[in-house]
Design an enzyme around this catalytic site. Structure first.
Site, mmCIF file in Angstrom:
data_model
loop_
_atom_site.group_PDB
_atom_site.id
_atom_site.type_symbol
_atom_site.label_atom_id
_atom_site.label_comp_id
_atom_site.label_asym_id
_atom_site.label_seq_id
_atom_site.Cartn_x
_atom_site.Cartn_y
_atom_site.Cartn_z
ATOM 1 C CB SER A 82 -14.906 18.248 7.353
ATOM 2 O OG SER A 82 -15.731 17.391 8.109
ATOM 3 C CE1 TYR A 129 -18.936 17.631 3.648
ATOM 4 C CE2 TYR A 129 -18.222 16.344 5.540
ATOM 5 C CZ TYR A 129 -18.424 17.576 4.924
ATOM 6 O OH TYR A 129 -18.125 18.740 5.600
HETATM 7 N N1 LIG Z 1 -21.666 22.544 9.255
HETATM 8 C C1 LIG Z 1 -20.819 21.691 9.813
HETATM 9 O O1 LIG Z 1 -21.144 21.079 10.852
HETATM 10 C C2 LIG Z 1 -19.472 21.463 9.174
HETATM 11 C C3 LIG Z 1 -18.564 20.619 9.821
HETATM 12 C C4 LIG Z 1 -17.286 20.439 9.273
HETATM 13 C C5 LIG Z 1 -16.949 21.089 8.097
HETATM 14 N N2 LIG Z 1 -17.858 21.907 7.471
HETATM 15 C C6 LIG Z 1 -17.427 22.554 6.234
HETATM 16 O O2 LIG Z 1 -17.512 23.956 6.427
HETATM 17 C C7 LIG Z 1 -17.660 24.610 5.150
HETATM 18 C C8 LIG Z 1 -18.755 25.654 5.262
HETATM 19 O O3 LIG Z 1 -19.966 24.992 5.537
HETATM 20 P P1 LIG Z 1 -21.125 25.656 6.423
HETATM 21 O O4 LIG Z 1 -21.479 24.655 7.455
HETATM 22 O O5 LIG Z 1 -20.769 27.023 6.799
HETATM 23 O O6 LIG Z 1 -22.319 25.660 5.318
HETATM 24 P P2 LIG Z 1 -23.395 26.776 4.945
HETATM 25 O O7 LIG Z 1 -24.347 26.097 4.016
HETATM 26 O O8 LIG Z 1 -23.936 27.409 6.189
HETATM 27 O O9 LIG Z 1 -22.560 27.858 4.124
HETATM 28 C C9 LIG Z 1 -22.021 27.498 2.882
HETATM 29 C C10 LIG Z 1 -22.105 28.652 1.925
HETATM 30 O O10 LIG Z 1 -21.557 28.178 0.675
HETATM 31 C C11 LIG Z 1 -22.429 28.525 -0.378
HETATM 32 N N3 LIG Z 1 -22.340 27.529 -1.443
HETATM 33 C C12 LIG Z 1 -22.662 26.214 -1.366
HETATM 34 N N4 LIG Z 1 -22.475 25.627 -2.551
HETATM 35 C C13 LIG Z 1 -22.035 26.596 -3.406
HETATM 36 C C14 LIG Z 1 -21.681 26.615 -4.770
HETATM 37 N N5 LIG Z 1 -21.774 25.511 -5.545
HETATM 38 N N6 LIG Z 1 -21.249 27.779 -5.321
HETATM 39 C C15 LIG Z 1 -21.189 28.909 -4.560
HETATM 40 N N7 LIG Z 1 -21.528 28.952 -3.272
HETATM 41 C C16 LIG Z 1 -21.949 27.812 -2.695
HETATM 42 C C17 LIG Z 1 -23.816 28.577 0.235
HETATM 43 O O11 LIG Z 1 -24.689 29.407 -0.527
HETATM 44 C C18 LIG Z 1 -23.538 29.117 1.631
HETATM 45 O O12 LIG Z 1 -23.607 30.534 1.658
HETATM 46 C C19 LIG Z 1 -17.926 23.484 4.145
HETATM 47 O O13 LIG Z 1 -16.739 23.213 3.439
HETATM 48 C C20 LIG Z 1 -18.298 22.305 5.030
HETATM 49 O O14 LIG Z 1 -18.007 21.070 4.406
HETATM 50 C C21 LIG Z 1 -19.095 22.111 7.995
#
Ligand SMILES: NC(=O)c1ccc[n+]([C@@H]2O[C@H](COP(=O)([O-])OP(=O)(O)OC[C@H]3O[C@@H](n4cnc5c(N)ncnc54)[C@H](O)[C@@H]3O)[C@@H](O)[C@H]2O)c1
Length: 280
Positions: free
Chosen positions: A142, A155
């Site tokens: 991130s 975070y």
């Molecule tokens: N959304 C943003 O703006 C953003 C920005 C930078 C980085 N990220 C990173 O991107 C990655 C994906 O995030 P996203 O935004 O797609 O989130 P999201 O919530 O849309 O998708 C995450 C998925 O992970 C699963 N998950 C969460 N915790 C879990 C657990 N303990 N065991 C099994 N499955 C689990 C959820 O069920 C979901 O399907 C993360 O590492 C997040 O930190 C997100």
């Protein structure tokens, strides 16, 4: 089809960025195993992709869940070429002063267990299969892995830890397994949740007008969609074009690190010049 015949395993492939990665990898010719705690997310994947995916419901905090999906992946697809550690949660930028004393232990443990330990356990469970395929691992970081203000201390601390873990694993696992990271910024179409220990497990980032907030901040001018983030994952997962690539983390965040101290839209100067000169 840049990933023809390749097999990937994606944690958190049931929603958001992970789901977009699964869709893109399959469209590039790969087959994909997914570990996710959301039965609905897994069911939707199976419905769309049928035999090209295998889904296991489980928690990334549990080594046996990773073992199960790694075993299922090899059983169904014969191998594993690329592990993508991606499942994560966000602390909704909660500052330290606002985390109640009696919840700090649990909140730290929950965020670090999912965002850091979840990746380490995935790597551990996939080690042998990746060793045998001379494969690679990619971990979603991130902007918070590099800069403050993309989260609170939990975070941001966890994502910085992921960067360290990537470098250490790249060092330890070469030349057999290459290990890299991709550090996205805000993601359109994400359902990112918060920690249960802070009563934020039902809070979704989709309720925040992130695109509007970031439009005036990012040098690229707008937040990217989950689909638009997937190109780097495809590139990092290819073999022929990434021979020298290990231990690196791609800043893939719209330019957060170069936005400087003034307004982000410095390119407005170009408009002024070129419009004045009649070139635009
Ligand atoms: N959304 C943003 O703006 C953003 C920005 C930078 C980085 N990220 C990173 O991107 C990655 C994906 O995030 P996203 O935004 O797609 O989130 P999201 O919530 O849309 O998708 C995450 C998925 O992970 C699963 N998950 C969460 N915790 C879990 C657990 N303990 N065991 C099994 N499955 C689990 C959820 O069920 C979901 O399907 C993360 O590492 C997040 O930190 C997100």
């Amino acid at each position: 089809m840049r990933l023809n015949g390749e097999v990937a395993l994606v944690t958190g492939g049931g929603a958001g960025l992970g789901r977009a990665i699964v869709d893109r990898f399959i469209s590039e010719g790969a087959r994909v195993a997914v570990l996710d705690r959301s039965p609905a997310g897994l069911a939707a994947l199976l419905e769309t992709h049928g035999d090209a995916v295998v889904g296991i419901e489980g928690d990334v905090r549990v080594l046996d869940s990773h073992r199960e999906v790694a075993a299922k992946c090899v059983e169904k697809f014969g191998k594993l070429d690329c592990l993508i550690g991606n499942a994560g949660i966000w602390d909704y930028s909660t500052p330290l002063v606002d985390i109640p004393d009696e919840r700090l232990d649990a909140a730290f443990d929950e965020i670090f267990s999912i965002n850091v330990k979840g990746y380490l356990l995935a790597a551990k469970a996939c080690l042998r299969a990746l060793y045998e395929s001379k494969g690679s691992a990619i971990f979603t970081v991130s902007n918070a892995g590099f800069y403050p203000a993309g989260g609170g201390p939990l975070y941001t601390g966890a994502k910085h830890a992921v960067v360290g873990m990537i470098k250490q694993l790249a060092y330890e696992l070469g030349p057999h397994i290459r290990v890299n990271g991709i550090a996205p910024g805000g993601i359109g179409g994400s359902d990112l949740r918060g920690p249960k220990s802070l009563d934020m497990d039902d809070t979704s980032i989709s309720a925040i007008p992130l695109a509007d907030m970031l439009a005036g901040i990012l040098p690229t001018g707008r937040m990217a969609t989950a689909e638009e983030y997937t190109g780097a994952y495809v590139f990092f997962a290819t073999r022929a074009e990434t021979v020298p690539l290990t231990g690196s983390v791609l800043n893939y965040d719209g330019g957060i690190g170069v936005r400087g101290l003034t307004d982000a839209n410095r390119g407005a100067l170009l408009d002024q010049h070129f419009v004045k000169e009649g070139a635009a």
